[in-house]
Write an enzyme that holds these catalytic residues in place. Structure first.
Site, mmCIF file in Angstrom:
data_model
loop_
_atom_site.group_PDB
_atom_site.id
_atom_site.type_symbol
_atom_site.label_atom_id
_atom_site.label_comp_id
_atom_site.label_asym_id
_atom_site.label_seq_id
_atom_site.Cartn_x
_atom_site.Cartn_y
_atom_site.Cartn_z
ATOM 1 N N TYR A 67 0.699 -1.134 -0.030
ATOM 2 C CA TYR A 67 -0.113 -0.045 0.038
ATOM 3 C C TYR A 67 0.729 1.280 0.171
ATOM 4 O O TYR A 67 2.027 1.289 0.747
ATOM 5 C CB TYR A 67 -0.966 -0.067 1.185
ATOM 6 C CG TYR A 67 -2.410 -0.161 0.926
ATOM 7 C CD1 TYR A 67 -2.818 0.711 0.058
ATOM 8 C CD2 TYR A 67 -3.093 -1.272 1.121
ATOM 9 C CE1 TYR A 67 -4.282 0.655 -0.432
ATOM 10 C CE2 TYR A 67 -4.412 -1.503 0.462
ATOM 11 C CZ TYR A 67 -4.998 -0.508 -0.141
ATOM 12 O OH TYR A 67 -6.362 -0.912 -0.691
ATOM 13 N N GLU A 69 -0.665 4.752 -0.615
ATOM 14 C CA GLU A 69 -1.436 5.795 -1.142
ATOM 15 C C GLU A 69 -0.741 7.329 -1.028
ATOM 16 O O GLU A 69 0.048 7.412 -0.143
ATOM 17 C CB GLU A 69 -2.664 6.020 -0.112
ATOM 18 C CG GLU A 69 -3.880 5.035 -0.443
ATOM 19 C CD GLU A 69 -4.989 4.955 0.464
ATOM 20 O OE1 GLU A 69 -4.913 5.631 1.592
ATOM 21 O OE2 GLU A 69 -6.077 4.476 0.228
ATOM 22 N N ASP A 220 -5.517 12.182 -26.222
ATOM 23 C CA ASP A 220 -5.799 10.695 -25.723
ATOM 24 C C ASP A 220 -4.932 10.158 -26.770
ATOM 25 O O ASP A 220 -5.654 9.783 -27.850
ATOM 26 C CB ASP A 220 -7.536 10.383 -25.507
ATOM 27 C CG ASP A 220 -7.391 8.854 -25.092
ATOM 28 O OD1 ASP A 220 -6.393 8.221 -25.052
ATOM 29 O OD2 ASP A 220 -8.379 8.370 -24.732
ATOM 30 N N THR A 246 -2.919 4.968 -22.421
ATOM 31 C CA THR A 246 -2.777 3.547 -21.758
ATOM 32 C C THR A 246 -1.525 2.808 -21.960
ATOM 33 O O THR A 246 -0.747 3.239 -23.373
ATOM 34 C CB THR A 246 -4.149 2.461 -22.387
ATOM 35 O OG1 THR A 246 -3.822 2.486 -24.000
ATOM 36 C CG2 THR A 246 -5.278 2.929 -22.207
ATOM 37 N N LYS A 249 -1.481 -0.950 -25.275
ATOM 38 C CA LYS A 249 -1.851 -1.169 -26.855
ATOM 39 C C LYS A 249 -0.717 -1.288 -27.424
ATOM 40 O O LYS A 249 0.101 -2.114 -27.506
ATOM 41 C CB LYS A 249 -2.767 -0.086 -27.193
ATOM 42 C CG LYS A 249 -4.011 -0.303 -26.239
ATOM 43 C CD LYS A 249 -5.142 1.003 -26.923
ATOM 44 C CE LYS A 249 -6.348 0.764 -26.294
ATOM 45 N NZ LYS A 249 -6.461 1.234 -24.941
ATOM 46 N N ARG A 255 -1.482 -3.594 -18.352
ATOM 47 C CA ARG A 255 -2.978 -2.831 -18.545
ATOM 48 C C ARG A 255 -2.600 -1.730 -17.412
ATOM 49 O O ARG A 255 -2.490 -1.900 -16.280
ATOM 50 C CB ARG A 255 -3.821 -3.667 -18.031
ATOM 51 C CG ARG A 255 -4.295 -4.800 -19.103
ATOM 52 C CD ARG A 255 -5.811 -5.084 -18.866
ATOM 53 N NE ARG A 255 -6.729 -4.489 -19.557
ATOM 54 C CZ ARG A 255 -6.913 -4.697 -20.682
ATOM 55 N NH1 ARG A 255 -6.434 -5.810 -21.337
ATOM 56 N NH2 ARG A 255 -7.859 -3.943 -21.452
HETATM 57 N N1 PLP Z 1 -8.744 5.937 -24.820
HETATM 58 C C1 PLP Z 1 -8.860 5.432 -25.908
HETATM 59 C C2 PLP Z 1 -8.443 6.033 -27.233
HETATM 60 C C3 PLP Z 1 -9.026 3.816 -25.988
HETATM 61 O O1 PLP Z 1 -9.026 3.117 -27.237
HETATM 62 C C4 PLP Z 1 -9.299 3.174 -24.748
HETATM 63 C C5 PLP Z 1 -9.563 1.706 -25.023
HETATM 64 O O2 PLP Z 1 -9.667 1.065 -25.712
HETATM 65 C C6 PLP Z 1 -9.230 3.875 -23.730
HETATM 66 C C7 PLP Z 1 -8.938 5.390 -23.540
HETATM 67 C C8 PLP Z 1 -9.714 3.115 -22.398
HETATM 68 O O3 PLP Z 1 -8.585 2.228 -21.809
HETATM 69 P P1 PLP Z 1 -8.941 1.308 -20.857
HETATM 70 O O4 PLP Z 1 -9.631 -0.003 -21.519
HETATM 71 O O5 PLP Z 1 -7.734 0.870 -20.318
HETATM 72 O O6 PLP Z 1 -10.064 1.949 -19.754
#
Ligand code: PLP
Length: 415
Positions: A67, A69, A220, A246, A249, A255
């Protein structure tokens, strides 16, 4: 689990399954079957990849139960900022992880490595810069955006006033529409980034519009982060105020999520992640993220990222040669959409049929989709996982021909 030449040279999963089976033979058996499926299938899901044994081992390490936090230090006071004792080594690890990610993206942005997922990274990113009821301009799910970009069934669509920009008739982001809507609706934030968009995103153009409209630019880059790290997609750093991703990918890590921001937003971002959105950070996953960052800094990673894009172009070109309609007519990155609007079956039908044939992909809406998100008029394919397994352009051409053979059989059956 696969070595970088695509050979399943590792005993790691087999050993893991032995450990698991000692406590639960049932769970061990289910994981074994999934492991076999992953090993034997052709994996074309654009958001997936295979991570290294080192990443897996970090995620399965003793850090799992620590832990911690808070943060390695308190930004306000400069004092230690954890709410638990015994954090000396995870403090070092978390700071190391942050440094490595800044190195990967060649940036001095602040980075928070604690988000448990991409969705939680986006949740915290919005929280850091806007209030409920504020206007967000983003790309809709139908056009290639993500659920967290304002879908009505997601927190983003419920908490914020969402306006969507469009793609043009060929499926390209319509920058004139982005600008028009930015000036008309005065959003507090413009979101650039997608889950199913095959073309280069012009971050500079987005930044210029955001500046003109007085909005934050949030990027994003979850899908393309590995390509940005490998230098085969333009970087949003320097243009965006806040960047989420993320790590599982194209980055082929564990993850999880990351948030980068301009230094002046650091405090807001940190408090939006903890204590607002999350409790204890997953230090084992943070270790996996640190290993992933070091792998992304290697020369081999650059070769992999280049190959992902070369493979994707060859794959899309082969489909076009075989007579298929590809949204935007090709690809610049790791993903593209096959438009099945003219076919007598849906994206879901093709996904299910390919599953039976050992090819894994997912149904996906295409712009102007008339079949809806459950059935869809398209499928999405990506080249990152099979590139990790060593596939080259000719391998993907063969996969396109194999899919074409299955589609032809489905067309015959539909008559
Ligand atoms: N943002 C984009 C562009 C994504 O394609 C994804 C997942 O496919 C996410 C955010 C969210 O990721 P997670 O599945 O880890 O919540």
């Amino acid at each position: 689990m696969f070595d970088r030449n695509g050979k399943d040279g590792s005993e790691y999963n087999v050993k893991n399954i032995e450990f698991i089976s000692k406590s639960s033979p049932a769970v061990g058996e289910m994981i074994r079957k999934e492991y076999e499926r992953q090993k034997n299938n052709i994996e074309l899901i654009a958001s997936e990849n295979y991570c290294s044994e080192a990443v897996l081992a970090a995620c399965g390490s003793c850090l799992s139960w620590k832990y911690a936090e808070g943060y390695p230090y308190d930004r306000k006071t400069g004092n230690k900022g954890r709410y638990y004792g015994g954090t000396k080594f995870v403090d070092e690890l978390e700071e190391y992880c942050c440094d490595k990610w800044r190195e990967v993206f060649r940036t001095d942005y602040h980075v928070n490595v604690q988000p448990h997922s991409g969705s939680q990274a986006n949740f915290a990113a919005y929280k850091a810069i806007i209030e409920p009821g504020d206007t967000v301009l983003a790309m809709s799910l139908d056009n290639g955006g993500h659920l967290t970009h304002g879908s009505s069934v997601n927190f983003s669509g419920k908490l914020y006033n969402i306006v969507f920009y469009d793609v043009d008739e060929n499926g390209f982001i319509d920058m004139a529409d982005v600008r028009g809507k930015a000036l008309k609706y005065n959003p507090k934030v413009i979101v650039a980034g997608a889950s199913a968009y095959a073309r280069i995103i012009d971050f500079k153009a987005f930044a210029e519009i955001a500046e003109e409209a007085g909005a934050y630019l949030m990027v994003d880059m979850a899908h393309i982060a590995g390509l940005v790290a490998g230098g085969v997609h333009p970087s949003p750093f320097g243009y965006a105020d806040i960047i989420t991703t993320t790590t599982h990918k194209t980055l082929r890590g564990p993850r999880g999520g990351l948030i980068f921001c301009r230094p002046e937003l650091a405090k807001k971002v940190d408090s939006a992640v903890f204590p607002y959105a999350q409790g204890g950070p997953l230090e084992h996953v943070i270790a996996g993220k640190a290993v992933c960052a070091e792998e992304a800094l290697s020369p081999e990673f650059k070769v992999y990222a280049e190959q992902v894009v070369k493979n994707c172009r060859a794959f899309a070109d082969e489909f076009i040669k075989l007579g298929y309609k590809i949204v935007t007519g090709g690809t610049d990155n790791h993903v593209f959409l096959i438009d099945l609007s003219d076919m007598p079956f849906s994206g879901k039908d093709l996904q299910d049929r390919l599953d039976e044939e050992g090819i894994t992909l997912n149904k996906n809406c295409v712009p102007g989709d008339k079949r809806g998100p459950k059935e869809t008029a398209g499928v999405r394919v990506g080249t990152a996982p099979m590139t990790t397994r060593g596939y080259k352009e000719d391998d993907f051409r063969e996969v396109a021909k194999k899919i074409d053979g299955i589609v032809k059989a489905m067309l015959k059956e539909a008559k």
